[in-house]
Scaffold this active site. Sequence first.
Site, PDB file in Angstrom:
ATOM      1  N   THR A 145      -1.715  -1.352   0.284  1.00 29.57           N
ATOM      2  CA  THR A 145      -2.516  -0.339   1.256  1.00 29.57           C
ATOM      3  C   THR A 145      -1.658   0.319   2.141  1.00 29.57           C
ATOM      4  OG1 THR A 145      -4.628  -1.927   0.915  1.00 29.57           O
ATOM      5  CG2 THR A 145      -4.259  -0.271   2.893  1.00 29.57           C
TER       6      THR A 145
ATOM      7  N   LYS B 160       2.892   0.014  -8.578  1.00 26.98           N
ATOM      8  CA  LYS B 160       3.350  -1.126  -9.413  1.00 26.98           C
ATOM      9  C   LYS B 160       3.292  -2.667  -8.471  1.00 26.98           C
ATOM     10  CE  LYS B 160       6.140  -3.767 -10.698  1.00 26.98           C
ATOM     11  NZ  LYS B 160       6.283  -5.186 -10.720  1.00 26.98           N
TER      12      LYS B 160
ATOM     13  N   SER C 220      12.504  -7.751  -1.954  1.00 24.31           N
ATOM     14  CA  SER C 220      13.956  -8.506  -1.956  1.00 24.31           C
ATOM     15  C   SER C 220      14.859  -7.389  -1.612  1.00 24.31           C
ATOM     16  CB  SER C 220      14.198  -9.384  -2.947  1.00 24.31           C
ATOM     17  OG  SER C 220      14.731  -8.856  -4.117  1.00 24.31           O
TER      18      SER C 220
ATOM     19  N   THR D 253      16.707  -6.534  -5.171  1.00 24.84           N
ATOM     20  CA  THR D 253      15.674  -5.475  -5.909  1.00 24.84           C
ATOM     21  C   THR D 253      15.874  -4.077  -5.101  1.00 24.84           C
ATOM     22  OG1 THR D 253      14.441  -7.391  -6.643  1.00 24.84           O
ATOM     23  CG2 THR D 253      13.688  -4.898  -6.937  1.00 24.84           C
TER      24      THR D 253
ATOM     25  N   GLU E  33      11.504  -1.681   2.609  1.00 29.51           N
ATOM     26  CA  GLU E  33      11.262  -2.739   3.506  1.00 29.51           C
ATOM     27  C   GLU E  33      11.545  -4.064   2.917  1.00 29.51           C
ATOM     28  OE1 GLU E  33       9.957  -5.608   4.822  1.00 29.51           O
ATOM     29  OE2 GLU E  33       7.730  -5.185   5.235  1.00 29.51           O
TER      30      GLU E  33
ATOM     31  N   CYS F 254       8.028 -11.684   5.159  1.00 28.09           N
ATOM     32  CA  CYS F 254       9.731 -11.152   5.304  1.00 28.09           C
ATOM     33  C   CYS F 254       9.866 -11.221   6.590  1.00 28.09           C
ATOM     34  CB  CYS F 254       9.435  -9.678   4.659  1.00 28.09           C
ATOM     35  SG  CYS F 254       8.292  -8.667   5.479  1.00 28.09           S
ATOM     36  N   SER F 255       9.153 -11.106   7.519  1.00 27.53           N
ATOM     37  CA  SER F 255       9.482 -10.980   9.083  1.00 27.53           C
ATOM     38  C   SER F 255       9.434 -12.465   9.622  1.00 27.53           C
ATOM     39  CB  SER F 255       8.462 -10.135   9.733  1.00 27.53           C
ATOM     40  OG  SER F 255       7.155 -10.588   9.702  1.00 27.53           O
TER      41      SER F 255
ATOM     42  N   GLU G 173      17.405 -15.832   3.176  1.00 27.07           N
ATOM     43  CA  GLU G 173      15.838 -16.020   3.327  1.00 27.07           C
ATOM     44  C   GLU G 173      15.258 -16.928   2.369  1.00 27.07           C
ATOM     45  OE1 GLU G 173      12.558 -12.623   3.661  1.00 27.07           O
ATOM     46  OE2 GLU G 173      13.920 -12.285   1.873  1.00 27.07           O
TER      47      GLU G 173
END
Length: 502
Positions: free
Chosen positions: A168, A184, A238, A241, A259, A293-294, A392
């Site tokens: 979204t 995707k 990632s 990618t 991001e 991720c954060s 990470e």
Amino acid sequence: MASIPYRQLFINGEWREPVLGKRIPVINPTTEVAIGDIPAGTAEDVDLAVEAARNALTRNRGRDWARAPSAVRAKYLRAIAAKIIERKSELSKLEVLDCGKPLDEAAWDMDDVAGCFEYYADLGEGLDAKQKAPVSLPMETFKSHVLKEPIGVVGLITPWNYPLLMATWKVAPALAAGCTAVLKPSELASVTCLELADICREVGLPAGVLNIITGLGPEAGAPIASHPHVDKVAFTGSSETGKKIMTAAAQLVKPVSLELGGKSPIIVFDDVDIDKAVEWTLFGCFWTNGQICSATSRLILHQNIAKEFIERMVIWAQNIKVSDPLEEGCRLGPVVSEGQYEKIKKFIATAKSEGATILSGGSRPKHLEKGYFIEPTIITDVDTSMQIWREEVFGPVICVKVFSSEDEAIELANDTHYGLGGAVLSSDRDRCQRVTEAIRAGIIWVNCSQPCFCQAPWGGNKRSGFGRELGEWGLENYLAVKQVTEYTSSDPWGWYPSPSKL
């Protein structure tokens, strides 16, 4: 609800079987049992989706969507938001079955999804009034203005940790801007994105405006990134990618916004209320089953309170309810897949082999025999050269370093290739401001960790990517700026001598 609806690819407003007929099993991470499958799209399906998006963009010279009044597009976004709320309970449970997040979190996500569509409906509706903004020029014989136009067909590639919400964040501003899109989602969690397709059908979104291709990254994501008729790619995932997407897009000089990963610090000074700070510290890393991720997964803790803080943190962590995510009060569910589960266990084992201490957690909860569950894990005696400090994990694992001075804390915070988020906890407002300015990251939280609002910009720097999502910045992501300059004098330009006067 033990299974998921059977869905096909969504192309040009219709359900279609993938050209090659492939499908991918959906594994419930709580039970490790297949609960259905999703279509596995390939380059052939991407071609059909991009063609549908291109036709929707240019149909009737763009007047059906791209150049339609912004209020027309806003109407569809609001209708989608209303349907999300109407189907909130069903969508929340599907999210839980697909990716394992606690039901309370999934329900919160659905509220955010609806709020994001509403926000961009409002923001997008104001676009028409801002068109033809004048540009001040030094010559009176010219006047100039600016048009903001949709950038075109956009490829949107999204992750599995917030399946519908992350989609979204891209879909809502892209459509509000007048773009058409091929989405995707991650093959690890695509179910609610396919339900979004069903909602788009229900509200009558024009055919081809949003197309949804599920499938593996190399087979469905890569063809989107490299497609000559995709005008921009927006990706969340990632860093590895992200590099591949940048490389593919570079061949066509195609804009991208990325991001990517993070290894965010949370600095805790010795003037905090310890229990409040402990809760924010744990929330900042263990929310969404640690798959953020954060995530502020590097705790940088003042030496004066380190012993008491860590003792309290262990007690709090051991009190977190780890259970079936559909169970009432669950606060930590399973990680998304067996692959992620094994990867996280390897991180923990490597930390131990390198000399770190697994102070709490680190293995499967004893009361859960099935599912990809990992206890909330606290690791101490960490050196900055260790993998656990530098890479990470994307799981419920936090590592701890102690500091003695503000400068040392800032140096530790910035000791990373990433730059997505960071947090500082202190009752000294001046100190919080100094540290906020010193940490090299796109998002800083003060006396909290992880709050996110669709009105505020989101994104990072360094290897965490570039570009900003959310807020007005998210809408700008999908707009191209066109300069229009007009010569207004009735006199000839007069640069060349007129042949009639020679």
